[in-house]
Structure formats: C-alpha cells, structure tokens
Enzyme design. Structure first.
Site, PDB file in Angstrom:
ATOM      1  N   TYR A  69      39.526  41.979  49.945  1.00  0.00           N
ATOM      2  CA  TYR A  69      40.789  41.974  49.199  1.00  0.00           C
ATOM      3  C   TYR A  69      40.476  41.857  47.713  1.00  0.00           C
ATOM      4  O   TYR A  69      39.551  41.145  47.319  1.00  0.00           O
ATOM      5  CB  TYR A  69      41.673  40.812  49.652  1.00  0.00           C
ATOM      6  CG  TYR A  69      42.268  41.007  51.037  1.00  0.00           C
ATOM      7  CD1 TYR A  69      43.550  41.523  51.188  1.00  0.00           C
ATOM      8  CD2 TYR A  69      41.556  40.686  52.184  1.00  0.00           C
ATOM      9  CE1 TYR A  69      44.110  41.708  52.451  1.00  0.00           C
ATOM     10  CE2 TYR A  69      42.108  40.863  53.456  1.00  0.00           C
ATOM     11  CZ  TYR A  69      43.388  41.380  53.577  1.00  0.00           C
ATOM     12  OH  TYR A  69      43.933  41.565  54.819  1.00  0.00           O
ATOM     13  N   GLU A  70      41.282  42.557  46.883  1.00  0.00           N
ATOM     14  CA  GLU A  70      40.958  42.615  45.453  1.00  0.00           C
ATOM     15  C   GLU A  70      41.089  41.263  44.758  1.00  0.00           C
ATOM     16  O   GLU A  70      40.636  41.106  43.634  1.00  0.00           O
ATOM     17  CB  GLU A  70      41.811  43.668  44.755  1.00  0.00           C
ATOM     18  CG  GLU A  70      43.285  43.354  44.740  1.00  0.00           C
ATOM     19  CD  GLU A  70      44.134  44.554  44.346  1.00  0.00           C
ATOM     20  OE1 GLU A  70      43.617  45.680  44.313  1.00  0.00           O
ATOM     21  OE2 GLU A  70      45.323  44.350  44.086  1.00  0.00           O
ATOM     22  N   SER A  71      41.702  40.292  45.427  1.00  0.00           N
ATOM     23  CA  SER A  71      41.751  38.943  44.871  1.00  0.00           C
ATOM     24  C   SER A  71      40.371  38.296  44.855  1.00  0.00           C
ATOM     25  O   SER A  71      40.217  37.200  44.320  1.00  0.00           O
ATOM     26  CB  SER A  71      42.704  38.086  45.696  1.00  0.00           C
ATOM     27  OG  SER A  71      42.363  38.154  47.074  1.00  0.00           O
TER      28      SER A  71
END
Lengths: 281, 272
Positions: A69-71
């Site tokens: 996830y880009e987080s």
C-alpha cells in the site's frame, strides 16, 4: 458493495440475465480480478475494488500474495477490508512499514513490484487512464476528480498493470480527457519511446468480462465474458468500436467459497468509531 | 529547542496570512485540530500543500483560507469526492482556487529535496502523462552520466509544516510511529514547524519503527489529545471511518457545510 452500485447494475440489465444466479456483476468482477493474482507476487494495491480483489485473492488461492500500500505498508495482511490505504490494520500486520518517499523511490521505481492494480474514471482503447478531470478543460473542468495519487508511477514501473473498472460508454471512451496514467500511449512502441520500464496493462477486468491488449496493435480486445453476458452488451458498453477476440471464452461463475469469503470481507468494511485505546506500555 | 505552547499560540505565532503551509499525515496522524485552529484564526491567502488533501483541506478550502493548493490526490479516501474542493475548482466558491498538481512520487521527492537542502529532486515519473502540460514545475532533465532523460521537480520549502504525532517529551523531542508518511521530510523541509501531540511525557519510551524528530529541529510542540480525529493516532485511537462517510453528506451542500463549520469549529473554541 454499496447499494447504489448494485442498483446501477440492475438498471443495466446484466442482473436480469443473471436473475437465477445469486451473485452480482460487481461480485463477478471482483472474483475475476482476484483469480488473476498469482500466489507469491508483489502487488501494489489501490483502495476500493483493487484492495477488495487483492484481499480476496490472499484469503483464497494466494495466501502468499504480498500486498503493498502506498502508505508505506509492505506485506500487509489485514483480516478485514481497510477503508483507506492508511488504516491501522495495514501497519499492524505489515512485514515492514516504510516512509512514503521510500515506498515510491526504493520499492516502486526500480521495478521491484510485479503487479500494479488500478482503477479508472476513463479508459481508452490503449489502456490510458484518466482520474483527473472530465469535461470542459483542465482549468474549468465539468467534473474535478481526485487526481493522480500514486497511479502514474505505478502504471510506469510495475512489471504489469491490471485495471479493474465497471464498463460503460462514459468510462470506456474514445479519448480520455486527461492522461493521468499511461497504458500503451498512442499504440505499439510508445512505452519504449517514453522509456517506461514496466510492461503496461496486461488485463482490464470489468463487470462484463475481460479485455487484453492485442499482441501486435496493443488495442484492448474483449477476450472473455462473464457468465450470462453477451458480446453485444460489451460492445454497447464501449464508446469505441470494441475489438472482440476470435476465440471469445466465458469465465467461470464465482464458486460458493469465493462468494462466501468475498461477502465476509465486505461485511468487515464498516466499524471504527474512534474509540480511544490505551497507549502502549 | 522546541517551545511547548498551546495550540492557539502555536498557530498564532507560526502560521501567517499568505504563508505556504503544509499539513502532512498520510491517512494516519492528520493534524485536524491544528487545521481547525487555522480556520478559527481566520487565516487568509494560504498556499496549502499536502500530498492527499482529504477532509482537513476540504474544510480549510471551504472556509476560504486557501488561495492555492499544491497536491497529488484530492479525495475522501474510500468514500468519494471532496465536495468543497470540487466546488472551489468548478465554481470558485467561496473563492477561486489555483491548483498545482503532481503525483505522489513527485510530491514525496519534492519534500525530500527540501529536507536535503537541494534545489530539486530527480525521479522516473510523470512521463507520457498530461501533468507536465499543466504543471510547469515538472521538467525533463538529462542524466550527466548516462544521458537518460529523467524528470526534475523543485524542492518544497513550506513556510510552516504542521504535523500530529503520538508524543513528545518536555524538551520537545517528538516520537512518531506506525504509518509515518512524509512527515519527517515535510518538517525538515519547512522554515518553521508546529507539532501537535497526543501527550507530553517525561521520558519517551522506545517503540518499534519509531521516528524521532529532535526538539532542536522543531519550532513548537502543543499537547492536543485527539488532535488527529477523525484520523487516528496509532496506539491512542482508531480511525473514525463513520465520520469520513458522514462527511460526504455534510460537505455536499454549502449550507450544511457552513452549519457544521459554525458548530464544530468557530464555536468550538481552541483546545488549550
């Protein structure tokens, strides 16, 4: 799935075709997308349908799928569906939590991620994606959409891209109003000319079937229909003159297990009312 | 050494009309309470910078604080559109909003360049998209070693960056863990910084995966328990997903938004 999206599908008549079946077109789309994810690959996951499909894959045939996830959550293993790409369950279950510059620079940019999983507001026959503005011009758009997020670099640098999107003539458009993420550009050779190192869109999975790029022309071609859908329905849902494969196949309906797992996941999407917890000891 | 201040004093001292202001926090640790204080103090003409202008910037934009937005994704995560942002872009309400639009990779690298004291950052990005046509701050650059064409974006140097963290000690050393996003880079890139924290403690117990911002690299710290709500602070609270869903209806119309702003921000008063 929201009530609104299920209603939309019924209006379109697909569910009438499936009146005897006990699954919706959106469920079929999510199951078809999940089946495309091979066990053990690393997959960059956007929120919404991609996240649902990736988590369904991990809960069924691909337990070793690596969700990124880009987080900054690498190898997240949520047991419920996150509402956002930064839900605590992702960090709690990840192999590693890294900063946002790191996830883009060290993990995505060098091509370490096998599959990028994207949605689209508009898509053209070469798999170019718009999630920025629709109608009018850029400075005075008819509809302002969220914009790029991580998508341009996901589309450029992942080994391959899978797009999951509901098929209708407004979305499957002759020309996208804005190129947010590049598919095959204007056709064969364009990705190479631009120096994009990932392979580009390998599959577009919709609520009607599956499209794949033609190996020569790169044009998205209908290669598979979901059970109960006709080629005419797919053509009617596409604003360009949709190419249809000579050997058009029909996919398998969702299994009882796929449906049970998907519905159990969907049921976990709610909740989280912000109750305070104690700080760690 | 960071000063320990009240939220109201911190915003009054550090956030000025016309400033370039970055509120960061990638889904986690979003400094909502500080955003509300900026609205309450009626700051004007701000250039708001943020990778994901979600609900907090919807509120600042709808309240009329912003002249310009520098961003890479503007939506309500998992829910849909930002209606105040859209109203500003599509109908100039309550005032026109200039946009400078990037991708996440571009924005993250702009903060890295700012934190590193460099004038620009280099990445493989934006190529073939329509973004460089509309954002002049995206330019091609030739690698002096390989001749390859890459993309350059200028450093971000906010006048002030505001972030929320789990805790700080009395010397203003700040401890952050969980999803740490781009906060470290955003604080180090800025000329001034304000950190709100869940609590101020005598001693910072180490936590796995923590980021520590030394007190001498931060301008001010304010204790604001729950200051990230409806976002969350790992170890202290969970994300209030119901609020994000409810925001869709609240923000859809100007009058319901104004009523919300009046009740929950203007009349709420500063958290000391």
């Amino acid at each position: 799935m929201s009530e609104r999206s299920e209603r939309t599908i019924r209006h379109r008549g697909v569910s009438e075709t499936n009146a005897m079946a006990d699954w919706t077109a959106d469920e079929m789309m999510t199951v078809a997308a999940a089946r495309q994810l091979r066990d053990g690959v690393a997959c960059f996951v956007g929120i919404g349908l991609p996240s649902t499909a990736a988590n369904l894959a991990r809960a069924t045939h691909a337990p070793n799928l690596v969700l990124i996830y880009e987080s900054g959550c690498l190898g997240a293993k949520p047991d419920r569906l996150p509402l956002s790409i930064g839900d605590g369950i992702l960090a709690d279950t990840a192999d590693a939590v890294v900063s946002v510059p790191e996830v883009f620079n060290y993990w995505l940019q060098p091509g370490r991620i096998d599959v990028g999983f994207l949605g689209a507001a508009q898509l053209d026959r070469y798999g170019n994606i718009n999630t920025t503005v629709v109608g009018g011009d850029y400075d005075a758009p008819k509809v302002r959409l969220p914009g790029a997020g991580g998508a341009p670099e996901i589309a450029a640098s992942c080994g391959e891209v899978v797009v999951i999107v509901r098929q209708n003539p407004r979305t499957f458009t002759e020309r996208v109003d804005f190129v947010t993420s590049v598919g095959y550009g204007s056709g064969p050779g364009e990705r190479e000319r631009l120096g994009l190192r990932g392979g580009g869109p390998r599959l577009v999975i919709t609520d009607l079937g599956v499209l794949e790029p033609d190996p020569v022309t790169c044009e998205l071609t209908l290669t598979r229909l979901h059970p109960g859908v006709t080629p005419e329905q797919a053509r009617a849902a596409t604003a360009w003159d949709l190419a249809v494969a000579e050997r058009l196949t029909t996919g398998e309906p969702p299994t009882a297990r796929e449906l049970a797992v998907l519905r159990a996941l969907e049921a976990t999407k709610h909740g989280g009312r912000g109750e305070p917890r104690r700080p760690p000891p | 050494m960071a000063k320990l201040v009240s939220l109201a004093d911190g915003v009054a001292d550090l956030v000025h009309d016309g400033d370039v202001v970055a509120l960061e926090g990638f889904t986690h640790l979003i400094p909502f309470a500080a955003g509300h204080e900026i609205i309450r103090q009626r700051r004007q003409e701000l250039t708001l910078v943020r990778m994901t202008p979600d609900v907090v910037y919807d509120q600042l934009i709808g309240a009329g604080c912003a002249r310009r937005l520098v961003f890479s994704w503007g939506g309500n995560p998992g829910v849909g559109s930002l209606h105040r942002f859209r109203d500003a872009v599509q109908h100039a309400w309550p005032r026109p909003l200039e946009l400078e639009e990037h991708s996440h990779a571009g924005m993250a690298n702009r903060y890295v360049a700012g934190a590193s004291g460099l004038p620009f950052a280099v990445l493989r990005g934006y190529t073939g998209t329509d973004l460089p046509r509309h954002t002049t701050n995206i330019r091609p650059i030739t690698c002096p070693f390989t001749g390859e064409t890459l993309t350059a974006v200028p450093a971000l140097r906010p006048d002030v960056t505001v972030v929320h963290a789990q805790r700080a000690d009395r010397a203003g050393n700040v401890q952050i863990w969980g999803i740490t996003g781009v906060q470290k880079e955003a604080v180090l890139a800025a000329h001034r910084s304000l950190v709100t924290v869940e609590e101020i403690v005598d001693e910072l117990e180490p936590v796995p995966g923590q980021v520590v911002l030394p007190g001498w690299a931060v301008s001010a710290v304010a204790e604001v328990p729950g200051g990230a709500h409806p976002s969350y602070a790992q170890g202290y609270s969970v994300r209030d997903n119901d609020f994000y869903r409810a925001w869709d209806a609240v923000s859809r119309h100007r009058d319901t938004f104004r009523a919300w702003l009046d009740q929950h921000v203007y009349r709420a008063g500063a958290v000391a």
